[in-house]
Design an enzyme around this catalytic site. Sequence first.
Site, PDB file in Angstrom:
ATOM      1  N   GLY A  17      78.647   6.068  81.714  1.00 30.13           N
ATOM      2  CA  GLY A  17      78.152   6.087  80.454  1.00 30.13           C
ATOM      3  C   GLY A  17      77.754   4.731  80.251  1.00 30.13           C
ATOM      4  O   GLY A  17      76.819   4.825  79.004  1.00 30.13           O
ATOM      5  N   SER A  53      88.108  15.794  84.959  1.00 30.38           N
ATOM      6  CA  SER A  53      87.442  15.069  84.010  1.00 30.38           C
ATOM      7  C   SER A  53      86.698  15.622  82.709  1.00 30.38           C
ATOM      8  O   SER A  53      85.820  14.981  82.143  1.00 30.38           O
ATOM      9  CB  SER A  53      86.002  14.948  84.912  1.00 30.38           C
ATOM     10  OG  SER A  53      85.363  16.050  85.500  1.00 30.38           O
ATOM     11  N   THR A  57      81.201  14.677  83.203  1.00 27.44           N
ATOM     12  CA  THR A  57      81.187  15.338  82.130  1.00 27.44           C
ATOM     13  C   THR A  57      80.538  16.625  82.173  1.00 27.44           C
ATOM     14  O   THR A  57      79.618  16.752  83.116  1.00 27.44           O
ATOM     15  CB  THR A  57      80.276  14.227  81.321  1.00 27.44           C
ATOM     16  OG1 THR A  57      80.949  13.107  81.249  1.00 27.44           O
ATOM     17  CG2 THR A  57      80.015  14.935  79.852  1.00 27.44           C
ATOM     18  N   THR A  72      75.451  12.821  82.400  1.00 34.30           N
ATOM     19  CA  THR A  72      76.681  12.573  82.974  1.00 34.30           C
ATOM     20  C   THR A  72      76.477  11.224  83.985  1.00 34.30           C
ATOM     21  O   THR A  72      75.311  10.952  84.113  1.00 34.30           O
ATOM     22  CB  THR A  72      76.871  13.609  83.760  1.00 34.30           C
ATOM     23  OG1 THR A  72      78.633  13.675  84.364  1.00 34.30           O
ATOM     24  CG2 THR A  72      76.040  13.988  84.759  1.00 34.30           C
ATOM     25  N   GLY A  73      77.562  10.873  84.150  1.00 35.03           N
ATOM     26  CA  GLY A  73      77.495   9.574  85.168  1.00 35.03           C
ATOM     27  C   GLY A  73      78.194   8.491  84.245  1.00 35.03           C
ATOM     28  O   GLY A  73      78.797   8.496  83.385  1.00 35.03           O
ATOM     29  N   THR A 100      83.979  15.287  77.733  1.00 29.05           N
ATOM     30  CA  THR A 100      84.613  14.595  78.743  1.00 29.05           C
ATOM     31  C   THR A 100      85.860  14.051  78.570  1.00 29.05           C
ATOM     32  O   THR A 100      86.118  13.805  77.342  1.00 29.05           O
ATOM     33  CB  THR A 100      83.494  13.631  79.082  1.00 29.05           C
ATOM     34  OG1 THR A 100      83.792  13.184  80.461  1.00 29.05           O
ATOM     35  CG2 THR A 100      83.494  12.523  78.090  1.00 29.05           C
ATOM     36  N   ARG A 120      88.310   2.707  75.210  1.00 31.08           N
ATOM     37  CA  ARG A 120      86.865   2.827  75.845  1.00 31.08           C
ATOM     38  C   ARG A 120      86.326   3.961  75.400  1.00 31.08           C
ATOM     39  O   ARG A 120      86.908   5.404  75.487  1.00 31.08           O
ATOM     40  CB  ARG A 120      86.742   2.671  77.435  1.00 31.08           C
ATOM     41  CG  ARG A 120      85.450   2.691  77.805  1.00 31.08           C
ATOM     42  CD  ARG A 120      85.260   3.928  78.318  1.00 31.08           C
ATOM     43  NE  ARG A 120      83.807   4.098  79.274  1.00 31.08           N
ATOM     44  CZ  ARG A 120      83.188   5.177  79.702  1.00 31.08           C
ATOM     45  NH1 ARG A 120      83.846   6.210  79.364  1.00 31.08           N
ATOM     46  NH2 ARG A 120      82.123   5.182  80.423  1.00 31.08           N
ATOM     47  N   VAL A 121      84.983   3.993  74.973  1.00 32.47           N
ATOM     48  CA  VAL A 121      84.347   5.381  74.489  1.00 32.47           C
ATOM     49  C   VAL A 121      83.168   5.150  75.353  1.00 32.47           C
ATOM     50  O   VAL A 121      82.277   4.186  75.391  1.00 32.47           O
ATOM     51  CB  VAL A 121      83.901   5.236  72.975  1.00 32.47           C
ATOM     52  CG1 VAL A 121      82.784   6.390  72.680  1.00 32.47           C
ATOM     53  CG2 VAL A 121      85.142   5.341  72.112  1.00 32.47           C
ATOM     54  N   GLY A 122      82.616   6.225  75.819  1.00 34.49           N
ATOM     55  CA  GLY A 122      81.503   6.400  76.737  1.00 34.49           C
ATOM     56  C   GLY A 122      80.186   6.983  76.104  1.00 34.49           C
ATOM     57  O   GLY A 122      80.175   6.897  75.056  1.00 34.49           O
ATOM     58  N   ASP A 123      79.299   7.276  76.825  1.00 33.82           N
ATOM     59  CA  ASP A 123      78.201   7.956  76.357  1.00 33.82           C
ATOM     60  C   ASP A 123      78.425   9.289  75.807  1.00 33.82           C
ATOM     61  O   ASP A 123      77.405   9.666  74.706  1.00 33.82           O
ATOM     62  CB  ASP A 123      76.981   8.042  77.298  1.00 33.82           C
ATOM     63  CG  ASP A 123      77.461   8.851  78.507  1.00 33.82           C
ATOM     64  OD1 ASP A 123      78.926   8.717  78.928  1.00 33.82           O
ATOM     65  OD2 ASP A 123      76.561   9.743  78.892  1.00 33.82           O
TER      66      ASP A 123
HETATM   67  N1  ASP Z   1      79.456  10.155  81.124  1.00 31.83           N
HETATM   68  C1  ASP Z   1      81.108  10.010  81.058  1.00 31.83           C
HETATM   69  C2  ASP Z   1      81.457   8.675  80.618  1.00 31.83           C
HETATM   70  O1  ASP Z   1      80.986   7.738  80.974  1.00 31.83           O
HETATM   71  C3  ASP Z   1      81.555  10.250  82.720  1.00 31.83           C
HETATM   72  C4  ASP Z   1      80.949  11.053  83.523  1.00 31.83           C
HETATM   73  O2  ASP Z   1      80.060  11.889  82.935  1.00 31.83           O
HETATM   74  O3  ASP Z   1      80.920  11.152  84.671  1.00 31.83           O
HETATM   75  O4  ASP Z   1      82.452   8.742  79.999  1.00 31.83           O
END
Ligand code: ASP
Length: 344
Positions: free
Chosen positions: A260, A104, A206, A257-258, A224, A234-237
């Site tokens: 995004g 990840s 992450t 984390t989680g 991450t 796609r761009v996350g948080d």
């Molecule tokens: N926050 C990350 C994202 O959405 C993934 C993660 O931390 O689980 O890309």
Amino acid sequence: MPTTIGIGFGIGELKSYSMKTRRDFISKMALGTVAAGLSLPACNEDKAAANVPAEGQIPLAISTWPFGTRANEEAWKILSEGGKALDAVEQGVRVIEADPSNQSVGYGGLPDRDGHVTLDACIMDSTGNCGSVAALEHIKHPISVARRVMERTPHVILVGEGALDFALTEGFPKENLLTPEAKARWEKWVKTAEYKPRVNAELHDTIGMLAIDKDGNISGACTTSGMAFKMHGRVGDSPIIGAGLYVDNEVGGAAATGLGEEVLKSLSTFLVVELMRNGATPQQACEQALDRIIKRNGGKADFQVGLIAVNKAGVAGGAGIQAGFSYALYQNGENSVHKAKNLV
Ligand code: ASP
């Protein structure tokens, strides 16, 4: 030698807390009952429930998830020798970026739905400077590219091909980041191509990291490969300052984390820092920021978001929406995994 900085509540507050609800307590805290200068737990019940560290100590390093212990280990080498928090967080998360068994983050990360490993990372220092890369391919250490963006460009975020061009110009080697193991998982996934993030199911995770050095300066890093099998582009948080990571050297820092998309919608780490600025402990701030996400989802949050935070005094906290989130804290010479309190 670690420094102890006591910050906590009056003894009366702690005794009477057991009879009250957490919400009552939090609102009471918001009215300004924090008493600085006592080496007492930030919140006794939270400590019992979630193994929250008892008192402020610097230096410290804190990272999301149990694999953060290895990042902390590396960071501690720097911190314990009087090095800077910025170097500690960069070197710490690089350990995880380089690990092909971690699917990840960085090298070995699971690809997007088209089979590309695209990485997101950001870094923020104690002066409020920050740098970020998003949707970066072929570079094993996006966190170090993010640091170069911060230190060598007039910009904060570089994305995609532009980020790759910059990294190559800076001398980072171009590498294939798709390991045979990650490729095999993607090939299996492609057969059904169902995109459904699952709670704590290792399709994401992450590493977000915060450190405070011996001078009390705070920095953070977040890196991450994002949600596995995401749409290309796609761009996350994680590379977004205020979403995946935020640091304010006067107050503290937070990392996420989680899922995004949910973190982006509420800029959770900026919120955590602002809540701490207004008197919340790191633990309370994480819980309140997660409450905000849950409320926005009508009280039903069937996804995971985990937050970690530290304040200027070296008090740490962390919480997850769902059970299963934990974080690694290196403080007072001890590197341990803490089960985070969950909200649903
Ligand atoms: N926050 C990350 C994202 O959405 C993934 C993660 O931390 O689980 O890309």
